[in-house]
Design a protein around this motif. Structure first.
Motif, PDB file in Angstrom:
ATOM      1  N   MET A  44     -20.246  15.687  13.164  1.00  0.00           N
ATOM      2  CA  MET A  44     -20.614  15.345  11.786  1.00  0.00           C
ATOM      3  C   MET A  44     -20.221  13.929  11.411  1.00  0.00           C
ATOM      4  O   MET A  44     -20.861  13.309  10.567  1.00  0.00           O
ATOM      5  N   GLN A  51     -15.517  13.128   4.765  1.00  0.00           N
ATOM      6  CA  GLN A  51     -15.574  14.577   4.589  1.00  0.00           C
ATOM      7  C   GLN A  51     -16.279  14.932   3.274  1.00  0.00           C
ATOM      8  O   GLN A  51     -17.037  15.880   3.188  1.00  0.00           O
ATOM      9  N   TYR A  54     -19.995  14.723   3.692  1.00  0.00           N
ATOM     10  CA  TYR A  54     -20.429  15.885   4.471  1.00  0.00           C
ATOM     11  C   TYR A  54     -20.483  17.138   3.587  1.00  0.00           C
ATOM     12  O   TYR A  54     -21.455  17.891   3.623  1.00  0.00           O
ATOM     13  N   ASN A  55     -19.452  17.340   2.766  1.00  0.00           N
ATOM     14  CA  ASN A  55     -19.420  18.497   1.868  1.00  0.00           C
ATOM     15  C   ASN A  55     -20.583  18.457   0.881  1.00  0.00           C
ATOM     16  O   ASN A  55     -21.217  19.483   0.625  1.00  0.00           O
ATOM     17  N   ASP A  56     -20.863  17.271   0.312  1.00  0.00           N
ATOM     18  CA  ASP A  56     -21.982  17.144  -0.636  1.00  0.00           C
ATOM     19  C   ASP A  56     -23.295  17.545   0.031  1.00  0.00           C
ATOM     20  O   ASP A  56     -24.113  18.259  -0.548  1.00  0.00           O
ATOM     21  N   PHE A  57     -23.494  17.076   1.266  1.00  0.00           N
ATOM     22  CA  PHE A  57     -24.713  17.399   2.016  1.00  0.00           C
ATOM     23  C   PHE A  57     -24.790  18.899   2.292  1.00  0.00           C
ATOM     24  O   PHE A  57     -25.825  19.536   2.083  1.00  0.00           O
ATOM     25  N   ALA A  58     -23.666  19.484   2.749  1.00  0.00           N
ATOM     26  CA  ALA A  58     -23.634  20.906   3.086  1.00  0.00           C
ATOM     27  C   ALA A  58     -23.919  21.768   1.856  1.00  0.00           C
ATOM     28  O   ALA A  58     -24.679  22.737   1.936  1.00  0.00           O
ATOM     29  N   HIS A  59     -23.326  21.394   0.704  1.00  0.00           N
ATOM     30  CA  HIS A  59     -23.566  22.173  -0.514  1.00  0.00           C
ATOM     31  C   HIS A  59     -25.020  22.061  -0.964  1.00  0.00           C
ATOM     32  O   HIS A  59     -25.624  23.032  -1.383  1.00  0.00           O
ATOM     33  N   LYS A  60     -25.590  20.862  -0.838  1.00  0.00           N
ATOM     34  CA  LYS A  60     -26.963  20.653  -1.298  1.00  0.00           C
ATOM     35  C   LYS A  60     -27.975  21.361  -0.401  1.00  0.00           C
ATOM     36  O   LYS A  60     -28.973  21.887  -0.873  1.00  0.00           O
ATOM     37  N   HIS A  61     -27.697  21.382   0.933  1.00  0.00           N
ATOM     38  CA  HIS A  61     -28.700  21.876   1.879  1.00  0.00           C
ATOM     39  C   HIS A  61     -28.292  23.163   2.588  1.00  0.00           C
ATOM     40  O   HIS A  61     -28.825  23.482   3.643  1.00  0.00           O
ATOM     41  N   VAL A  62     -27.354  23.911   2.013  1.00  0.00           N
ATOM     42  CA  VAL A  62     -26.819  25.086   2.708  1.00  0.00           C
ATOM     43  C   VAL A  62     -27.918  26.089   3.077  1.00  0.00           C
ATOM     44  O   VAL A  62     -27.891  26.670   4.165  1.00  0.00           O
ATOM     45  N   VAL A  65     -29.758  24.839   6.146  1.00  0.00           N
ATOM     46  CA  VAL A  65     -28.879  24.876   7.323  1.00  0.00           C
ATOM     47  C   VAL A  65     -28.730  26.312   7.826  1.00  0.00           C
ATOM     48  O   VAL A  65     -28.848  26.577   9.023  1.00  0.00           O
TER      49      VAL A  65
END
Ligand SMILES: [Zn+2]
Length: 106
Positions: A44, A51, A54-62, A65
């Protein structure tokens, strides 16, 4: 020559840090950070500057994913459970020991 990708954090360009400031007086911007592609930036960290990004991306595109590899049923690991007596500073106590069962060896 530098090899980089732009940070994939959806809000990277909104963080108020000096290293994001670009442009000339009167038309300054906060710009998405570059992520250098080195042998140290793996996984990542080769796509995100932090970090937080990365968290912002993960929350937006969970949802997208998770759609790559959805978990539709529980996984199980075969184990043996034993109770073993141990000596501690307050005396004997019972410890539950979990050992994985190796199914590959038969
Ligand atoms: Zn970032």
């Amino acid at each position: 020559m530098s090899n980089f990708v732009w940070c994939h954090g959806p809000s990277c360009h909104t963080s108020h840090t000096q290293d994001r400031i670009r442009g000339v007086k009167g038309s300054k911007v906060l710009r998405t950070k570059k992520v250098q592609q080195t042998t140290y930036n793996t996984g990542m960290y080769s796509y995100f500057c932090s970090q937080g990004c990365y968290n912002d991306f993960a929350h937006k595109h969970v949802r997208e994913v998770i759609a790559i590899a959805p978990r539709t049923e529980a996984l199980e690991t075969p184990i043996n459970v034993t109770k073993e007596q141990r000596e501690g500073w307050r005396g004997t106590y019972t410890e539950t020991v979990i050992n994985r069962v190796d199914n590959n060896g038969g």
